[in-house]
Design a protein around this motif. Structure first.
Motif: not given
Length: 330
Positions: A60, A56, A41-42, A37-38, A44-45, A283-284
């Motif tokens: 990360g 994405k 998320d990285q 997840k980390k 995607t940001f 990602e969802q």
């Protein structure tokens, strides 16, 4: 020198070669940690919004390597086969990384374009090896050894298919290896299928000869290398009747997958009529939704085996015999 390799995109195709290649030159290989997840998320940001989730995730993985290695290896793979190309996002991933990820980052890259000359790849790796050959080793021997290790790995992967008993429960899992082999983004789909007693067959398990044979039946040559493998692999599985069903898993926003998935579904429906379903991830995506789709798909396969129903009822007309009460029917 510590060379970082992101665990994403074409890593799943060329990891054995890259590891043997860089280690043969005397360098240490550092692979990014498994997708989490980390990492998602990285990526995607920092990544552009309209990129697919594998891109994405790759961002990360690059960020996961920062500070853990001296350089990060990001090749530019334009073409890996004559008259074919890779995905546009794979071609441009180097520029995306440079423009999206902040901070100091040393990148080691190589340009591979086999569009006109299949020997260009080997020449490119030899030229790169000469540049980073700090110990003055025999780069030709090192490159050839890396190719031999990659070939051996590919042959072992194919053996899973060639040795498959047609009576054994098997599912064809179709998709890019950076989705089918990344257990985080695919919600452990392989482990779930294997837990139900199925052998999971991937396009990478199918021989190139069989893939080409199936794709040669098309009226026009496919110019995406990975799309050809996906479609040809799925058709080879269906043609062999070694699999009980086909599950196509793709990422939201992937144009190649949208086209290949549609072709595979239509050709399966028209010729083979195997149980078929598709799952789209982003990602969802949640575990519960994927599990529900898998349960329905496996139930369909088991019902077909149990009731010996080989033709889908979808689209069949409803008929009433002429002697039946209520008229001549519909």
């Amino acid at each position: 020198m510590r060379i970082g390799i992101p665990r994403g995109l074409l890593y799943y195709d060329y990891a054995p070669f890259w590891k043997a290649y860089f280690e043969g030159l005397g360098h240490e290989v550092v692979v990014s940690r498994p997708t989490s997840k980390k990492i998602l998320d990285q990526g995607t940001f920092v990544c552009v919004d309209d990129a697919c989730v594998p891109v994405k995730i790759f961002h990360g993985h690059v960020m996961d390597l920062m500070g853990r290695c001296d350089v990060i290896f990001i090749p530019r793979l334009v073409s890996v086969c004559r008259d074919e190309y890779t995905c546009p996002k794979i071609i441009g991933i180097l520029e995306m990384i440079k423009n999206s990820i902040p901070g100091d980052m040393d990148i080691l890259t190589i340009a591979i374009n086999n569009h006109k000359d299949m020997d260009m790849e080997r020449k490119s790796y030899i030229n790169l090896a000469k540049k980073i050959n700090e110990k003055k080793l025999d780069v030709y021997r090192i490159v050839d050894n890396a190719y031999a290790i990659q070939k051996h790995t590919d042959e072992e992967t194919i053996r899973k298919w060639t040795s498959l008993d047609g009576n054994k429960k098997a599912i064809g899992l179709i998709g890019h290896p950076y989705i089918t082999q990344d257990s985080y983004i695919n919600m452990n789909i392989m482990r779930t299928l294997e837990g139900e007693g199925y052998t999971v067959i991937l396009p990478e398990n199918i021989t190139e000869k069989e893939i080409w044979h199936e794709c040669d039946k098309l009226p026009k040559k496919l110019f995406w290398s990975h799309g050809r493998r996906i479609l040809g692999g799925g058709l080879a599985m269906a043609e062999s009747r070694k699999v009980s069903g086909i599950l196509f898993i793709s990422s939201f926003g992937c144009g190649i997958d949208a086209f290949m998935g549609e072709l595979l579904e239509r050709m399966n429906h028209n010729q083979y009529k195997l149980p078929y379903t598709s799952i789209i991830v982003d990602e969802q995506t949640g575990q519960a939704g994927v599990n529900t789709r898998l349960e329905a798909f496996l139930d369909m396969i088991e019902w077909r085996k149990k009731d010996e129903i080989d033709i889908s009822k979808h689209g069949e007309g409803i008929h009433i015999s002429q002697g039946a009460v209520g008229g001549s029917g519909y």
